[in-house]
Design a protein around this motif. Structure first.
Motif, short mmCIF file in Angstrom:
data_model
loop_
_atom_site.label_atom_id
_atom_site.label_comp_id
_atom_site.label_asym_id
_atom_site.label_seq_id
_atom_site.Cartn_x
_atom_site.Cartn_y
_atom_site.Cartn_z
N PHE A 1 2.40 -5.20 -6.91
CA PHE A 1 1.64 -4.25 -6.03
C PHE A 1 2.47 -2.98 -6.27
CE2 PHE A 1 -0.35 -1.93 -2.63
CZ PHE A 1 -1.71 -2.52 -2.74
N THR A 2 1.60 -2.12 -7.19
CA THR A 2 2.17 -1.02 -7.89
C THR A 2 1.01 0.14 -8.05
OG1 THR A 2 2.07 -1.64 -10.21
CG2 THR A 2 4.12 -1.99 -9.09
N GLY A 3 1.73 1.30 -8.41
CA GLY A 3 0.64 2.51 -8.77
C GLY A 3 0.63 3.70 -7.77
N THR A 4 -0.09 4.71 -8.11
CA THR A 4 -0.44 5.72 -7.39
C THR A 4 -1.85 5.87 -6.68
OG1 THR A 4 1.27 7.30 -8.49
CG2 THR A 4 -0.42 8.31 -7.17
N HIS A 5 -1.82 5.93 -5.47
CA HIS A 5 -3.43 5.48 -5.14
C HIS A 5 -3.65 6.47 -3.93
CE1 HIS A 5 -3.15 1.88 -6.91
NE2 HIS A 5 -2.13 1.51 -6.61
N VAL B 1 2.62 -1.76 3.74
CA VAL B 1 3.19 -3.47 3.67
C VAL B 1 3.11 -4.21 2.45
CG1 VAL B 1 2.77 -5.49 4.95
CG2 VAL B 1 2.79 -3.45 6.40
N ALA B 2 1.94 -4.30 1.86
CA ALA B 2 1.89 -4.91 0.50
C ALA B 2 2.94 -4.55 -0.40
CB ALA B 2 0.56 -4.54 -0.16
N ALA B 3 3.25 -2.93 -0.65
CA ALA B 3 4.36 -2.63 -1.67
C ALA B 3 5.92 -3.34 -0.92
CB ALA B 3 4.36 -1.34 -1.76
N ASP C 1 7.32 -7.61 -6.87
CA ASP C 1 7.39 -6.35 -7.70
C ASP C 1 6.60 -5.19 -6.92
OD1 ASP C 1 7.33 -4.19 -9.50
OD2 ASP C 1 6.30 -5.46 -10.95
N GLY C 2 6.88 -4.29 -5.96
CA GLY C 2 6.18 -3.42 -5.27
C GLY C 2 6.91 -1.93 -5.38
N ASP C 3 5.76 -1.12 -5.71
CA ASP C 3 6.48 0.31 -5.77
C ASP C 3 4.89 1.15 -5.92
OD1 ASP C 3 7.11 2.69 -6.57
OD2 ASP C 3 8.28 2.19 -8.48
N VAL C 4 4.47 1.63 -4.75
CA VAL C 4 3.56 2.58 -4.90
C VAL C 4 3.59 3.86 -4.29
CG1 VAL C 4 1.84 0.39 -4.32
CG2 VAL C 4 2.75 1.75 -2.32
N LEU D 1 0.01 -11.83 -1.30
CA LEU D 1 1.34 -11.27 -2.05
C LEU D 1 2.45 -12.28 -2.03
CD1 LEU D 1 0.57 -7.39 -1.83
CD2 LEU D 1 1.11 -8.47 -4.08
N ARG D 2 2.37 -12.86 -1.01
CA ARG D 2 3.53 -13.99 -0.66
C ARG D 2 3.18 -15.39 -0.28
NH1 ARG D 2 8.50 -11.20 0.99
NH2 ARG D 2 9.45 -13.28 1.06
N ALA D 3 1.97 -15.62 -0.86
CA ALA D 3 1.08 -16.75 -0.67
C ALA D 3 1.26 -17.68 -1.72
CB ALA D 3 -0.35 -16.87 -0.61
#
Length: 745
Positions: free
Chosen positions: A316-320, A547-549, A554-557, A707-709
């Motif tokens: 879960f990544t990116g600029t939003h 929360v997703a990140a 691999d989380g970075d938003v 993401l954790r399933a």
């Protein structure tokens, strides 16, 4: 639904249900028991039944449903026969359509004791439907469409049987409600049994009057309409009056008291109180009409329209840039409409909730232009709103309805607010009660005080001091807004600090707001002056990305230009206490609201006891915080969150149900929840099917859980996500999720 159905009693209700089941192909094999051979012969002749008999036992072989449709005093021998059949192995479902419920349940319990059998498959039910004529030839296949059906399960009633009978009645068009038998008999004594008794009595009284010919000859439409129900079956009503004797006698006593009070007002020629009594009744009747129309309009809108099917993801990544702030969008329309001059709003949330507010003000004569997320409002001033020509439809938006209640209470015209099936279940008394203290005339619906909400116009309001029993920004805002028109000062004291968008925006529009600790006050009689509003990104929407990140492998938003109003940042504070890697950048002020970019990275979360002072500051974000808690190591405990039980759903219970489906151990508390986190494993959640009860935040929260399933998560009823976060699925898919939208609307 059923292979073979037995109808016991071919009166209007039994025959109509049989016809409705045939027409809707719920069964193709109906048999009937009736002690009137002519009724059986007629039913056979017209093809309503395949076999008929006066002997019930001979009909029960292979039946999977028996419907008892006989006068209420005749049920005991029917249960005795069915009890014998159960003893011999009969396993079909049993239900009834009787107008009283306590005596029917008592009859089943008596036979249980006598024969040592169980009526666990008996589901007591009552359709609130009828007509003047009775019998097989009077049947109507659409008799139950848009009518209430009340189910009164006993303590030992099989839940699966209740579910099946509920589906049956929904499939013939009824709206199903559940209540206790005692409550049913009390309610029906007032709403049905007493009116019938009065109609029979009044017609009987007039028929014995010396001038009976002239009385009936010159009777107006009102008497004809009211006395119509005296044409109903005397035997049936004789049985009802005796079976529900206690409740009916209470209803008669209550009626006599009110009638005597009215009589005394006439004797004393107390014009003021007579007018008040008649006016109150008139408004109550109008509200009753709105309630009935709303019931009809939502009958066919209870089916789920959209489903999310989500495969596991790990990135879960990116600029939003997430959706615009809903709270600020609502208030910008309201205050811009009431201001003098032209207000321009940029970044307006194009979700259905905010658009419901926009349309409501258009319906009240405000010229509002919209081009995407830019809105131009030509304000009409504090006294420029016009009476709408129809009820104001708030859709799914509780914020719209509660805040508008404050505005409408001060207007010179009557108004009605309605909502969709979800909003129609949410409590409105929490704003209606203090508004009444200010002098408003507000009526809500039913014992729970739900929509429709009817408001009588042209009522002078008086400022009050109100100590809120529970922290709620919506209640606070409603009263402060009503206070703009009230005589004197309106002061609201909140037990805990809640979001202050109303106070900030009133100030931006030039209206003085006094604040002293937890006391917020306005003085009525001022004006609002138009200004421009830049709506920041909604921190409640950003919370799902945060929360997703945090929980992703691999989380970075980076979330751009999010509103960080200190009365809304509880979610950030709670996540940081849990160990989340969150930083703020590019902090600035836009339109009086603090804004920043929020950066979140994968984190090892730990369970905590959530500080109660943070609860009101994160009330909308708790569903997704529950997902974070499941991904933390150790136990997370939440107290002081009763407010969650009166949102779009009971968010505590619904989230707990979903977490358990996905394999998370949690315990529901009266005012919160305990969640045992599984943060030390990769796959915290299993797969499964989730019912989100058309609650957008529940749907989005369980989407994040993917993401954790370990397997696919299917979420039913996700169409309401568009109310607060348009294109949510597309945005999270762009960040790394695998959401497939089925039945997109």
């Amino acid at each position: 639904m059923f292979q073979k159905v037995c109808i016991v009693g071919l009166g209007l209700i039994g025959a109509s249900l049989a016809q409705a089941m045939l027409d809707r192909r719920l069964t193709d094999h109906i048999v009937a028991c009736d002690f009137n051979q002519n009724s059986l012969d007629t039913a056979l002749e017209i093809g309503l039944i395949k076999h008929g008999s006066t002997d019930l036992v001979s009909l029960l072989t292979d039946c999977d449903l028996v419907v008892i449709s006989v006068p209420v005093k005749a049920v005991l021998p029917i249960f005795r026969t069915l009890g014998g059949a159960i003893k011999d192995g009969f396993t079909g479902l049993i239900t009834d359509v009787c107008s009283t419920k306590v005596n029917v349940i008592d009859a089943s319990l008596q036979i249980e004791r006598e024969l040592g059998v169980s009526f666990a498959n008996f589901v007591p039910a009552h359709p609130i439907a009828g007509a003047e004529n009775s019998g097989v030839l009077a049947r109507k296949a659409d008799l139950f469409v848009a009518h209430q059906l009340i189910i009164c399960p006993n303590k030992t009633t099989n839940p699966n049987a209740v579910k099946k009978i509920t589906e049956l009645w929904q499939n013939v068009g009824a709206s199903v409600t559940t209540m206790t038998a005692e409550r049913h008999d009390s309610v029906l004594a007032h709403t049905s049994h007493l009116p019938h008794l009065l109609a029979f009595n009044l017609v009987n009284q007039f028929s014995h009057h010396n001038d009976n010919m002239d009385i009936f000859r010159f009777a107006g439409g009102g008497f004809r309409d009211f006395s119509r129900i005296a044409g109903s079956d005397p035997t049936m009503w004789h049985d009802i009056f005796l079976a529900n004797k206690t409740a009916i006698l209470h209803a008669i006593d209550d009626y006599e008291k009110h009638l005597n009070d009215f009589k005394q007002l006439i004797i004393n020629e107390n014009s003021e109180k007579i007018i008040a009594k008649l006016t109150d009744a008139r408004h109550a009747r109008r509200h009753f009409g709105h309630m009935l129309n709303q019931n009809k309009s939502t009958q066919t809108d209870n089916t789920m329209k959209q489903t999310y099917i989500i495969k596991p993801a790990h990135k879960f990544t990116g600029t939003h840039t997430v959706a615009g702030d809903k709270s600020i969008s609502h208030r910008s329309i309201m205050f811009g409409s009431l201001a003098k001059g032209v207000t321009t709003v940029t970044g307006f949330l194009e979700g259905e909730d905010a658009l419901s507010t926009l349309q409501a003000f258009r319906d009240m004569g405000v010229n509002i232009e919209r081009n995407g997320d830019k809105v131009v409002i030509h304000g009409v001033g504090m006294n420029g709103l016009k009476a709408p020509t129809k009820p104001l439809d708030m859709g799914n938006s509780g914020t719209s309805m509660r805040l508008l209640a404050g505005i409408l209470s001060a207007q010179g015209f009557d108004s009605v607010m309605i909502g969709d099936p979800s909003l129609s279940k949410r409590p409105m008394e929490r704003v209606a009660k203090p508004l009444r203290e200010m002098g408003a005339k507000v009526q809500t619906t039913g014992e729970k005080g739900t929509p429709p909400v009817s408001i009588t116009g042209n009522q002078p309001l008086q400022g009050i001091t109100y100590n809120m029993p529970m922290a709620s920004a919506q209640v606070k805002s409603c009263l402060l807004i009503a206070g703009l028109w009230a005589n004197g000062k309106t002061t609201v004291t909140e037990p805990e600090v809640t979001r202050d968008h109303t106070e900030r925006m009133l100030t931006a529009f030039g209206y003085k707001v006094e604040k002293n600790g937890n006391e917020i006050s306005v003085i009525g009689g001022g004006e609002l002056t138009a200004c421009d509003i830049a709506v920041p990104a909604d921190i409640s929407s950003a919370a799902f990305f945060m929360v997703a990140a945090a929980i992703a492998k691999d989380g970075d938003v980076t979330l751009s230009k999010v509103g960080i109003n200190p009365t809304r940042t509880g979610v950030i504070d709670i996540l940081k206490l849990m160990g989340a890697d969150i930083t703020l950048a590019n902090e600035t002020i836009v339109g009086g609201e603090p804004v920043a970019d929020i950066i979140v990275k994968s984190s090892k979360l730990k369970g905590i006891e959530i500080p109660e002072h943070l609860v009101p500051l994160a009330i909308d974000e708790f569903p997704v915080l529950f997902v974070a808690s499941a991904c933390a190591t150790g136990k997370t405990v939440l107290h002081g969150a009763e407010e969650l039980r009166v949102k779009e759903s009971d968010r505590i219970q619904v989230m707990a149900d979903g977490l358990k489906v996905l394999g998370v151990d949690c315990t529901v508390l009266d005012d919160g929840i305990e969640i045992i986190g599984k943060g030390d494993v990769d796959n915290v959640f299993g797969g499964g099917e989730i019912e989100c009860h058309h609650d957008h935040r529940i749907a989005m929260s369980f989407t994040v859980a993917s993401l954790r399933a370990s397997d696919t998560i299917t979420i039913h009823g996700t169409e309401t996500v568009n109310t607060s976060f348009p294109n949510f699925a597309g945005l999270v898919n762009g960040a790394g999720l695998n959401v497939d939208v089925v039945g997109e609307i």
